[in-house]
Design a protein around this motif. Sequence first.
Motif, PDB file in Angstrom:
ATOM      1  N   PRO A  38       0.624  -1.366   0.047  1.00 31.28           N
ATOM      2  CA  PRO A  38       0.033   0.092  -0.095  1.00 31.28           C
ATOM      3  C   PRO A  38       0.808   1.262   0.043  1.00 31.28           C
ATOM      4  O   PRO A  38       1.903   1.312   0.623  1.00 31.28           O
ATOM      5  CB  PRO A  38      -0.754  -0.278   1.303  1.00 31.28           C
ATOM      6  N   PRO A  39       0.327   2.230  -0.757  1.00 33.70           N
ATOM      7  CA  PRO A  39       0.988   3.549  -0.666  1.00 33.70           C
ATOM      8  C   PRO A  39       0.925   4.302   0.656  1.00 33.70           C
ATOM      9  O   PRO A  39       0.268   3.839   1.673  1.00 33.70           O
ATOM     10  CB  PRO A  39       0.430   4.424  -1.588  1.00 33.70           C
ATOM     11  N   ALA A  40       1.988   5.428   0.950  1.00 33.98           N
ATOM     12  CA  ALA A  40       1.823   5.971   2.223  1.00 33.98           C
ATOM     13  C   ALA A  40       0.406   6.584   2.522  1.00 33.98           C
ATOM     14  O   ALA A  40      -0.052   6.992   1.538  1.00 33.98           O
ATOM     15  CB  ALA A  40       2.684   7.059   2.402  1.00 33.98           C
ATOM     16  N   ALA A  41      -0.318   6.312   3.464  1.00 36.07           N
ATOM     17  CA  ALA A  41      -1.915   6.932   3.598  1.00 36.07           C
ATOM     18  C   ALA A  41      -1.978   8.106   4.188  1.00 36.07           C
ATOM     19  O   ALA A  41      -2.777   8.866   4.129  1.00 36.07           O
ATOM     20  CB  ALA A  41      -2.514   5.880   4.533  1.00 36.07           C
ATOM     21  N   VAL A 111     -10.887  13.820  -9.781  1.00 34.08           N
ATOM     22  CA  VAL A 111     -10.089  13.754  -8.419  1.00 34.08           C
ATOM     23  C   VAL A 111      -8.965  12.794  -8.993  1.00 34.08           C
ATOM     24  O   VAL A 111      -9.148  11.777  -9.681  1.00 34.08           O
ATOM     25  CB  VAL A 111     -10.762  12.820  -7.156  1.00 34.08           C
ATOM     26  N   PRO A 112      -7.590  13.323  -8.544  1.00 34.40           N
ATOM     27  CA  PRO A 112      -6.721  12.347  -8.673  1.00 34.40           C
ATOM     28  C   PRO A 112      -6.444  11.041  -8.396  1.00 34.40           C
ATOM     29  O   PRO A 112      -6.942  10.989  -6.904  1.00 34.40           O
ATOM     30  CB  PRO A 112      -5.369  13.437  -7.937  1.00 34.40           C
ATOM     31  N   ASN A 113      -6.317  10.058  -9.072  1.00 36.65           N
ATOM     32  CA  ASN A 113      -6.137   8.726  -8.584  1.00 36.65           C
ATOM     33  C   ASN A 113      -5.503   8.326  -7.298  1.00 36.65           C
ATOM     34  O   ASN A 113      -5.790   7.746  -6.447  1.00 36.65           O
ATOM     35  CB  ASN A 113      -6.032   7.885  -9.644  1.00 36.65           C
ATOM     36  N   ALA A 114      -4.431   9.093  -7.056  1.00 42.04           N
ATOM     37  CA  ALA A 114      -3.511   9.044  -6.217  1.00 42.04           C
ATOM     38  C   ALA A 114      -4.133   9.197  -4.895  1.00 42.04           C
ATOM     39  O   ALA A 114      -4.017   8.952  -3.675  1.00 42.04           O
ATOM     40  CB  ALA A 114      -2.162   9.255  -6.374  1.00 42.04           C
ATOM     41  N   TRP A 115      -4.778  10.538  -4.941  1.00 43.24           N
ATOM     42  CA  TRP A 115      -5.416  11.137  -3.802  1.00 43.24           C
ATOM     43  C   TRP A 115      -6.713  10.153  -3.578  1.00 43.24           C
ATOM     44  O   TRP A 115      -6.719   9.949  -2.229  1.00 43.24           O
ATOM     45  CB  TRP A 115      -5.920  12.468  -3.873  1.00 43.24           C
ATOM     46  N   ILE A 116      -7.440   9.382  -4.128  1.00 41.92           N
ATOM     47  CA  ILE A 116      -8.416   8.621  -3.879  1.00 41.92           C
ATOM     48  C   ILE A 116      -7.896   7.627  -3.131  1.00 41.92           C
ATOM     49  O   ILE A 116      -8.343   7.063  -2.113  1.00 41.92           O
ATOM     50  CB  ILE A 116      -9.101   8.328  -5.109  1.00 41.92           C
ATOM     51  N   GLY A 117      -6.826   6.943  -3.539  1.00 45.44           N
ATOM     52  CA  GLY A 117      -5.939   5.839  -2.971  1.00 45.44           C
ATOM     53  C   GLY A 117      -5.631   6.077  -1.769  1.00 45.44           C
ATOM     54  O   GLY A 117      -5.984   5.442  -0.648  1.00 45.44           O
TER      55      GLY A 117
END
Length: 406
Positions: A38-41, A111-117
């Motif tokens: 998982p990316p940094a939350a 919305v940017p996908n990275a932000w959603i994630g």
Amino acid sequence: MQTHITIVGGGMVGAALAALLAAANERWQIALVEAFAPPAAATDSFQPGYDERSTAIAHGSVELLQLAGVWPQLARFATPIKRVHVSDRGHLGGALIDRQQLQVEALGYVVPNAWIGRVLLAHLQGLANISLLAPATVRRLQPRVGGVELQVERDGEEVSVHSELAVVADGANSGLRQSLGIDVDRQDYQQTAIIANISYELPHQGVAYERFTDAGPLAMLPLGGASGQQSALVWTHPSDRAEAVMALDDEQFLELLQQRFGYRLGRLLQVGRRDSYPLSLSVAREQIRSSIVLMGNAAHFLHPVAGQGFNLALRDCAALATCLQQAGADQPLGSIALLQQYQCQQQLDQQTTIGFSDQLTKLFSSTGLPQAALRGLGFFGLECLPPAKGMLARQTMGNASRRVIL
């Protein structure tokens, strides 16, 4: 490991489903299995990058993300779509769908996908009934009495996860779907989508553009807030021409795009990293089995021209959560009768949305005279017949199907 529900695939659909299920019943124990770390939350230091990929979230989907408890955070980097302008290059006529006519704050948001994630992950990590298994891989899924057993490999060790219900949400090329022997009906559009972010001279003022050209349909979705000067481009080309377009340098690419799009946003100034992928329509022949349900692109993968894929998947997620929430205390969550109820509830929405996307693609990907004339008549009719425009707007906004309430 014992769970009520195990979701295989921690992308936007799988994570959104986990959030909706957690909101539906805090007593359910839910496992989310994701193949990638998982990316940094952390959300306090996030800054959108120029090459960030983005998703258009329909008005109806915002309501569902509110129910999931994540929209207030997502809204921080959401660009509202105030109007949608639809046109056909080289032909008179066009259609404009305006938020004021429909009395809504926005038709949708980008919305940017990275932000959603990040937002979804941070939300899930704060929920006591969610277990995140990542990086981890499901090696095998087998039906068992009262549910399923998943063999999950994590950190070199294999763990058995027993669940009443398994949700397969591992993408359009789902390996788990294939291992279950579930075929798909696939229609190759012989098209390739080129995606990139574009900067230009004039503020977009919250307008999303759908432009149909001789080279294929293109969409420009506004980014950077209401007064931004950047859009997310999705440009469809016949597959035998896409490679040549990808090979153009940035200046040549912008020149070609300017010719096809025009000067509604002034001169095009910059293009970010370009990516491409082939386009097809694929629909799984089975979406449910006892204790198993397919979700997201594993269930149906749509052409991006109408921006319906993620929004349809989100409505599926909410409908599933609602059906499970309404199950009797003695009814297993993987009950085939319960899953059939979900499928019946979503059947019309899926058929309508998939058909809308497919027919729109075919109509606006043709340069033939009959189709061009039909498009012109369609634009003229939309402007002259408000009910027709309203119907198109409701479909685009994700409000055409029955409302789902958790």
